[in-house]
Scaffold this motif. Structure first.
Motif, mmCIF file in Angstrom:
data_model
loop_
_atom_site.group_PDB
_atom_site.id
_atom_site.type_symbol
_atom_site.label_atom_id
_atom_site.label_comp_id
_atom_site.label_asym_id
_atom_site.label_seq_id
_atom_site.Cartn_x
_atom_site.Cartn_y
_atom_site.Cartn_z
ATOM 1 N N GLU A 9 -13.833 22.436 -2.476
ATOM 2 C CA GLU A 9 -15.205 22.403 -3.159
ATOM 3 C C GLU A 9 -15.472 21.586 -4.414
ATOM 4 O O GLU A 9 -16.097 20.795 -4.914
ATOM 5 N N LEU A 10 -14.550 22.488 -4.891
ATOM 6 C CA LEU A 10 -14.257 21.539 -6.643
ATOM 7 C C LEU A 10 -13.802 20.727 -6.551
ATOM 8 O O LEU A 10 -14.320 19.975 -7.525
ATOM 9 N N PHE A 11 -12.680 21.029 -5.742
ATOM 10 C CA PHE A 11 -12.423 19.207 -6.016
ATOM 11 C C PHE A 11 -12.554 18.230 -5.963
ATOM 12 O O PHE A 11 -13.090 16.894 -6.405
ATOM 13 N N GLN A 12 -13.689 17.762 -4.405
ATOM 14 C CA GLN A 12 -14.311 16.602 -4.038
ATOM 15 C C GLN A 12 -16.030 17.264 -5.398
ATOM 16 O O GLN A 12 -16.166 16.051 -5.577
ATOM 17 N N ALA A 13 -16.072 18.069 -6.041
ATOM 18 C CA ALA A 13 -17.344 17.812 -6.541
ATOM 19 C C ALA A 13 -16.434 17.254 -8.093
ATOM 20 O O ALA A 13 -17.115 16.112 -8.833
ATOM 21 N N GLU A 14 -15.984 17.432 -8.623
ATOM 22 C CA GLU A 14 -15.243 17.398 -10.351
ATOM 23 C C GLU A 14 -13.834 16.438 -10.254
ATOM 24 O O GLU A 14 -13.804 16.335 -11.243
ATOM 25 N N LEU B 268 0.738 -1.177 0.269
ATOM 26 C CA LEU B 268 0.157 0.193 0.404
ATOM 27 C C LEU B 268 1.025 1.123 0.117
ATOM 28 O O LEU B 268 1.552 1.073 0.861
ATOM 29 N N VAL B 269 0.821 2.394 -0.914
ATOM 30 C CA VAL B 269 1.722 3.387 -0.870
ATOM 31 C C VAL B 269 0.662 4.326 -1.339
ATOM 32 O O VAL B 269 -0.218 4.164 -1.659
ATOM 33 N N GLY B 270 0.703 6.034 -0.614
ATOM 34 C CA GLY B 270 0.171 7.215 0.008
ATOM 35 C C GLY B 270 1.884 8.438 -1.285
ATOM 36 O O GLY B 270 2.934 7.108 -0.911
ATOM 37 N N ALA B 271 1.009 8.944 -1.525
ATOM 38 C CA ALA B 271 1.776 9.895 -2.273
ATOM 39 C C ALA B 271 1.704 10.870 -1.795
ATOM 40 O O ALA B 271 0.204 11.616 -2.030
ATOM 41 N N GLY B 272 3.054 12.465 -1.402
ATOM 42 C CA GLY B 272 1.806 14.207 -1.497
ATOM 43 C C GLY B 272 1.335 14.318 -2.603
ATOM 44 O O GLY B 272 2.278 13.744 -3.806
ATOM 45 N N SER B 273 1.857 16.112 -2.693
ATOM 46 C CA SER B 273 1.746 16.701 -3.585
ATOM 47 C C SER B 273 2.829 18.049 -2.827
ATOM 48 O O SER B 273 1.846 18.572 -1.859
ATOM 49 N N ALA B 274 3.334 18.926 -3.871
ATOM 50 C CA ALA B 274 3.931 20.132 -3.733
ATOM 51 C C ALA B 274 3.320 21.197 -3.601
ATOM 52 O O ALA B 274 3.941 22.478 -2.723
ATOM 53 N N GLY B 275 2.229 21.051 -3.552
ATOM 54 C CA GLY B 275 0.963 22.801 -3.193
ATOM 55 C C GLY B 275 -0.281 22.160 -4.319
ATOM 56 O O GLY B 275 -0.665 20.768 -5.635
ATOM 57 N N PHE B 276 -1.023 23.324 -4.281
ATOM 58 C CA PHE B 276 -2.810 23.005 -4.760
ATOM 59 C C PHE B 276 -3.400 23.876 -4.767
ATOM 60 O O PHE B 276 -3.595 24.485 -3.782
ATOM 61 N N HIS B 277 -4.405 24.297 -5.742
ATOM 62 C CA HIS B 277 -5.387 25.568 -6.458
ATOM 63 C C HIS B 277 -5.510 24.919 -7.031
ATOM 64 O O HIS B 277 -4.940 24.692 -8.840
ATOM 65 N N VAL B 278 -6.895 24.764 -7.698
ATOM 66 C CA VAL B 278 -7.889 24.290 -8.064
ATOM 67 C C VAL B 278 -9.015 25.394 -8.455
ATOM 68 O O VAL B 278 -9.367 25.546 -7.627
ATOM 69 N N THR B 279 -9.057 25.804 -10.248
ATOM 70 C CA THR B 279 -10.174 26.622 -10.398
ATOM 71 C C THR B 279 -10.781 25.788 -11.323
ATOM 72 O O THR B 279 -10.572 25.701 -12.323
ATOM 73 N N ARG B 280 -11.829 26.980 -12.355
ATOM 74 C CA ARG B 280 -12.057 26.148 -13.333
ATOM 75 C C ARG B 280 -11.677 26.848 -14.797
ATOM 76 O O ARG B 280 -11.697 26.084 -15.545
ATOM 77 N N THR B 281 -10.639 27.359 -14.844
ATOM 78 C CA THR B 281 -9.590 27.740 -15.720
ATOM 79 C C THR B 281 -8.034 27.394 -15.269
ATOM 80 O O THR B 281 -8.056 27.758 -13.784
ATOM 81 N N SER B 282 -7.364 27.245 -15.833
ATOM 82 C CA SER B 282 -5.500 26.791 -15.758
ATOM 83 C C SER B 282 -5.748 28.507 -15.282
ATOM 84 O O SER B 282 -4.474 28.479 -14.370
ATOM 85 N N GLN B 283 -5.726 29.093 -16.080
ATOM 86 C CA GLN B 283 -5.201 30.599 -16.275
ATOM 87 C C GLN B 283 -5.960 31.746 -14.775
ATOM 88 O O GLN B 283 -4.651 32.194 -14.231
#
Length: 355
Positions: A326-331, A230-245
């Protein structure tokens, strides 16, 4: 796939406003974010352990106990418990108590730790931290499983038919081994049939993928079923919005402030620009589809079932922070849960009693 939010409880000025919250405000923010994580359906919330600036996460069991009182279902992780610094008997007592207070929701991630303060505060150095971590875990593991322990080692007084109280609620607890660069930590996890949590934060994917391959090789070497790793992994930062810009525009000052902070602390800059970090690091900044594609690309190398996201606001407003989660959990999460099956966490005692 399962998702955790993790904080090391950095205590720095807001990269956008320049205001630094008081210590009390920062702790309240950490606890409130854990409550929000449970509300939004995240599987776990983790609190790190560091003993130097700019962190105020020197006492994870205390923080997690308060979170346990404010939540009821979310799993509570340490990220990581530095057993190289701690008396394993005292660590056992703290975490067995927390296990009861949380209704059996505790998950430990252990590691040898890092930072100059370890030598200054605890007289633990790079020369002996790995041996201390191994010895501490081997004793901690026995304390969790055995009512009376006779033991001798190098770094603490011996035990003879010693009893430790309270006895834990989970029998046994699951212990993950956190690893950024250490083959020794990977081998220890494989030897005992424990899961591995790759830091996956500072560097490109290759060194982490190599360590995970080594873990799976050693897992098989020790006679364990390869399918059970069983393996888990991290991430270095997070922010999600509707557009990449929009995501890049919001995250740019956060990234710039982080690079500047690392430079002040003498930490090498691996990814000098946000664009480079998005391309080559584990940072998750972009649209929902970009996040999905990147996690799937990492999963091809890691085969991980659990991953963590950064819990902190950094420079986001409360509204922006909540909208991103919320967007992460929704989409994002529903797609990744469907594409990457994961084994369930153990149910809490509260949840099990209600079934």
């Amino acid at each position: 796939m399962k998702f955790l939010l993790i904080t090391l409880i950095t205590h720095l000025p807001d990269p956008v406003t320049g205001r630094r919250r008081s210590t009390s405000e920062r702790f309240r923010e950490v606890v409130d974010t854990a409550v929000l994580a449970e509300e939004l359906g995240f599987d776990g919330y983790g609190v790190g352990e560091r003993h130097e600036r700019p962190f105020i996460s020197s006492s994870p069991p205390v923080v997690l106990s308060h979170i346990a009182a404010r939540t009821s279902t979310i799993r509570l992780f340490t990220a990581v418990t530095t057993l190289s610094l701690l008396d394993p008997v005292r660590a056992y007592e703290d975490y067995a108590t927390l296990d009861h207070l949380s209704g059996g929701r505790l998950e430990l991630i252990i590691g040898k730790g890092n930072g100059a303060a370890q030598a200054e505060l605890f007289h633990v150095t790079a020369k002996d931290q790995w041996d201390r971590n191994r010895e501490g875990y081997e004793l901690f593991r026995r304390l969790w499983r055995e009512e009376r322990v006779t033991w001798s080692g190098r770094y603490r007084p011996s035990l003879t038919e010693a009893e430790t109280w309270p006895r834990p609620l989970q029998q046994p607890i699951r212990v993950w081994h956190g690893s950024a660069t250490s083959r020794e930590s990977v081998d220890l996890a494989a030897r005992y049939g424990d899961p591995l949590f790759s830091a996956n934060v500072t560097n490109p994917i290759e060194p982490y993928a190599e360590l995970i391959r080594h873990y799976r090789d050693r897992w098989a070497h020790y006679g364990h079923d390869p399918a059970a790793a069983l393996v888990g992994a991290g991430s270095a930062g997070f922010h999600v919005t509707r557009t990449s810009q929009e995501a890049i525009k919001r995250y740019q000052p956060i990234f710039d402030a982080r690079v500047a902070a690392f430079q002040r602390l003498g930490v090498p800059t691996v990814f000098p620009t946000l664009e480079d970090a998005i391309e080559r690091s584990s940072i998750l900044v972009g649209s929902p589809q970009q996040i999905i594609d990147k996690v799937l690309r990492y999963h091809e190398q890691f085969g991980h079932e659990v991953m963590h996201l950064q819990a902190d606001h950094d420079g986001l407003t409360d509204e922006q922070h909540r909208e991103s989660l919320e967007l992460f959990q929704a989409e994002v999460a529903p797609v990744l849960r469907r594409e990457i099956p994961s084994r369930p966490f153990a149910p809490s005692a509260t949840a099990a009693a209600s079934v």
